[in-house]
Scaffold this active site. Structure first.
Site, PDB file in Angstrom:
ATOM      1  CB  SER A 192      39.417  45.983  32.778  1.00  0.00           C
ATOM      2  OG  SER A 192      39.538  47.311  33.228  1.00  0.00           O
ATOM      3  N   GLY A 193      40.525  47.890  30.574  1.00  0.00           N
ATOM      4  CA  GLY A 193      41.688  48.740  30.302  1.00  0.00           C
ATOM      5  C   GLY A 193      42.621  48.294  29.198  1.00  0.00           C
TER       6      GLY A 193
ATOM      7  CE1 TYR B  19      50.648  47.179  40.324  1.00  0.00           C
ATOM      8  CE2 TYR B  19      51.839  49.262  40.458  1.00  0.00           C
ATOM      9  CZ  TYR B  19      51.137  48.329  39.722  1.00  0.00           C
ATOM     10  OH  TYR B  19      50.915  48.536  38.378  1.00  0.00           O
TER      11      TYR B  19
ATOM     12  CB  THR C 167      46.358  37.436  31.152  1.00  0.00           C
ATOM     13  OG1 THR C 167      47.379  38.399  31.455  1.00  0.00           O
ATOM     14  CG2 THR C 167      46.987  36.103  30.793  1.00  0.00           C
ATOM     15  N   GLY C 168      43.798  39.300  31.209  1.00  0.00           N
ATOM     16  CA  GLY C 168      43.201  40.546  31.706  1.00  0.00           C
ATOM     17  C   GLY C 168      42.546  41.358  30.600  1.00  0.00           C
TER      18      GLY C 168
HETATM   19  N1  LIG Z   1      47.050  51.823  33.910  1.00  0.00           N
HETATM   20  C1  LIG Z   1      48.304  52.211  34.104  1.00  0.00           C
HETATM   21  O1  LIG Z   1      48.640  53.398  34.063  1.00  0.00           O
HETATM   22  C2  LIG Z   1      49.358  51.174  34.357  1.00  0.00           C
HETATM   23  C3  LIG Z   1      50.648  51.637  34.625  1.00  0.00           C
HETATM   24  C4  LIG Z   1      51.671  50.716  34.806  1.00  0.00           C
HETATM   25  C5  LIG Z   1      51.408  49.371  34.695  1.00  0.00           C
HETATM   26  N2  LIG Z   1      50.146  48.934  34.447  1.00  0.00           N
HETATM   27  C6  LIG Z   1      49.927  47.481  34.347  1.00  0.00           C
HETATM   28  O2  LIG Z   1      49.098  47.203  33.262  1.00  0.00           O
HETATM   29  C7  LIG Z   1      48.403  45.967  33.475  1.00  0.00           C
HETATM   30  C8  LIG Z   1      46.922  46.123  33.129  1.00  0.00           C
HETATM   31  O3  LIG Z   1      46.355  47.060  34.004  1.00  0.00           O
HETATM   32  P1  LIG Z   1      45.158  48.055  33.623  1.00  0.00           P
HETATM   33  O4  LIG Z   1      45.672  49.426  33.884  1.00  0.00           O
HETATM   34  O5  LIG Z   1      44.568  47.735  32.306  1.00  0.00           O
HETATM   35  O6  LIG Z   1      44.159  47.688  34.827  1.00  0.00           O
HETATM   36  P2  LIG Z   1      42.635  47.247  34.858  1.00  0.00           P
HETATM   37  O7  LIG Z   1      41.817  48.111  33.971  1.00  0.00           O
HETATM   38  O8  LIG Z   1      42.285  47.193  36.313  1.00  0.00           O
HETATM   39  O9  LIG Z   1      42.674  45.759  34.271  1.00  0.00           O
HETATM   40  C9  LIG Z   1      43.243  44.708  34.989  1.00  0.00           C
HETATM   41  C10 LIG Z   1      42.857  43.392  34.367  1.00  0.00           C
HETATM   42  O10 LIG Z   1      43.454  42.329  35.131  1.00  0.00           O
HETATM   43  C11 LIG Z   1      42.446  41.380  35.441  1.00  0.00           C
HETATM   44  N3  LIG Z   1      42.723  40.628  36.661  1.00  0.00           N
HETATM   45  C12 LIG Z   1      42.864  41.109  37.912  1.00  0.00           C
HETATM   46  N4  LIG Z   1      43.044  40.087  38.775  1.00  0.00           N
HETATM   47  C13 LIG Z   1      43.024  38.951  38.038  1.00  0.00           C
HETATM   48  C14 LIG Z   1      43.144  37.567  38.356  1.00  0.00           C
HETATM   49  N5  LIG Z   1      43.272  37.143  39.611  1.00  0.00           N
HETATM   50  N6  LIG Z   1      43.081  36.671  37.346  1.00  0.00           N
HETATM   51  C15 LIG Z   1      42.906  37.072  36.078  1.00  0.00           C
HETATM   52  N7  LIG Z   1      42.765  38.360  35.714  1.00  0.00           N
HETATM   53  C16 LIG Z   1      42.823  39.287  36.688  1.00  0.00           C
HETATM   54  C17 LIG Z   1      41.188  42.207  35.594  1.00  0.00           C
HETATM   55  O11 LIG Z   1      40.054  41.368  35.543  1.00  0.00           O
HETATM   56  P3  LIG Z   1      38.593  41.837  36.117  1.00  0.00           P
HETATM   57  O12 LIG Z   1      37.995  42.669  35.024  1.00  0.00           O
HETATM   58  O13 LIG Z   1      37.896  40.561  36.329  1.00  0.00           O
HETATM   59  O14 LIG Z   1      38.852  42.625  37.359  1.00  0.00           O
HETATM   60  C18 LIG Z   1      41.342  43.132  34.388  1.00  0.00           C
HETATM   61  O15 LIG Z   1      40.970  42.486  33.201  1.00  0.00           O
HETATM   62  C19 LIG Z   1      48.676  45.585  34.934  1.00  0.00           C
HETATM   63  O16 LIG Z   1      49.661  44.572  34.977  1.00  0.00           O
HETATM   64  C20 LIG Z   1      49.223  46.870  35.548  1.00  0.00           C
HETATM   65  O17 LIG Z   1      50.121  46.637  36.624  1.00  0.00           O
HETATM   66  C21 LIG Z   1      49.117  49.819  34.283  1.00  0.00           C
END
Ligand SMILES: NC(=O)c1ccc[n+]([C@@H]2O[C@H](COP(=O)([O-])OP(=O)(O)OC[C@H]3O[C@@H](n4cnc5c(N)ncnc54)[C@H](OP(=O)(O)O)[C@@H]3O)[C@@H](O)[C@H]2O)c1
Length: 313
Positions: free
Chosen positions: A27-28, A183, A23-24
């Site tokens: 992005s990222g 969060y 899922t997701g």
């Molecule tokens: N980056 C870090 O350092 C970090 C650290 C700890 C944990 N995490 C965790 O890693 C995971 C991924 O985060 P990321 O850093 O890759 O962030 P990101 O770049 O903001 O990506 C988030 C993804 O989640 C999707 N999303 C958000 N709301 C959604 C919804 N209602 N239904 C379906 N998809 C949804 C977004 O879709 P859209 O593109 O449509 O917005 C995007 O694809 C998250 O669970 C986050 O808590 C990240």
């Protein structure tokens, strides 16, 4: 899955013939995770809430993988985790495809609110916990039918900041909304969910292991997507810090791949091995004392079943 020995930073084994849903992916970490699985030979289901973005990611992955993709399809699955009817629709579509070997609950939002989801939940709890809880439950028959399934849920070091488990009714708005506190609580919920899912699967003798992973600090859209990521202040400082100090999404996604494919005990939690678990090759890490609270895990499970209307078989 046929697991491999868990060395630090172990690459994905050959996943040919395995079906993986991430899922997701728009992005990222999600994009990087999907690509790592596809490179390892898996049939990857690309799940996201935005159809246009999904089409772009699909095209990009086709370009990146080239002939290595072979005749694999890269199917897009539209799912908005903040809308339970969308979750039900997506789960029915995925279940119709046959066994699912790996589900990666990666999508998430950070420090948003006080908006509510379509179903009236806090937007962070709804997107980060209740949506994935419902999706996993609805996909359980497909997972179990794979014969050796893995559910990986992406948590965060932020879970350590939670002062208590989120056991209040998610449909009742709080008087004073604190985005970072919610969060942290949602990420604690990810670990409680993992522990309880794994416990219940073991108790029922199901061929399924639940694990969790966190990517340390990874430069993605997460921080800029938060309402604290723009407009100065601590949020802007954090955005800069993540950009400068963060690992690449591919490095961050290595923890997810290890949690999904290494021969780990159910309930294992994987994160970076460097100082403060901010970066580095993945290895098994520990969670907070609250994340090991079996009573809270069971209570959150009951609350999640009541709130989502999804009862695990
Ligand atoms: N980056 C870090 O350092 C970090 C650290 C700890 C944990 N995490 C965790 O890693 C995971 C991924 O985060 P990321 O850093 O890759 O962030 P990101 O770049 O903001 O990506 C988030 C993804 O989640 C999707 N999303 C958000 N709301 C959604 C919804 N209602 N239904 C379906 N998809 C949804 C977004 O879709 P859209 O593109 O449509 O917005 C995007 O694809 C998250 O669970 C986050 O808590 C990240």
């Amino acid at each position: 899955m046929t697991p491999e020995t868990p060395a630090i930073g172990a690459a994905a084994p050959d996943l040919t013939g395995r079906r993986v849903l991430v899922t997701g992916v728009t992005s990222g970490l999600g994009t990087a995770t999907a690509e790592l699985f596809a490179r390892a030979g898996a049939e990857v289901l690309l799940a996201g809430r935005n159809r246009d973005k999904l089409a772009q990611v699909r095209q990009q992955m086709r370009r990146d993988l080239g002939p290595a993709l072979g005749d694999r399809e890269l199917r897009a699955i539209v799912v908005d985790l903040a809308d339970l009817s969308s979750v039900r629709h997506a789960a029915a579509e995925v279940s119709g495809l046959g066994p699912l070997d790996v589900l990666v609950n990666n999508a998430g939002v950070m420090a948003l609110g006080p908006e509510r989801t379509v179903d009236g939940f806090d937007v962070q709890m709804g997107t980060n916990h209740f949506g994935p809880f419902a999706l996993t439950g609805l996909l359980l028959p497909a997972l179990v039918s794979s014969g050796d399934a893995r559910v990986v849920t992406i948590a965060s070091q932020a879970h350590r900041l939670a002062r208590e488990a989120p056991l209040e009714d998610p449909r009742v708005p709080v008087v004073r909304h604190r985005p970072w506190r919610v969060y942290s609580a949602s990420k604690l919920a990810n670990l409680l969910f993992t522990a309880e899912l794994d416990r219940r699967a073991r108790e029922a003798g199901l061929p399924l292991r639940a694990t969790a992973a966190h990517p340390g600090w990874t430069a993605t859209g997460l921080m800029s997507g938060s309402r604290h990521g723009s407009g100065g202040g601590i949020g802007s400082i954090l955005v800069g810090a993540f950009g400068l100090l963060g690992q690449s999404p591919e490095e961050g996604a290595a923890a997810t791949v290890m949690a999904a494919t290494a021969d780990l005990p159910g309930g294992a939690y994987v994160g970076p091995s460097g100082p403060l678990e901010m970066r580095g090759l993945p290895h098994v890490v520990g969670g907070s004392r609250l994340a090991r609270d079996a009573w809270a895990a069971d209570r959150l499970w009951q609350l999640s079943e009541e709130a989502t209307g999804v009862t695990y078989p």
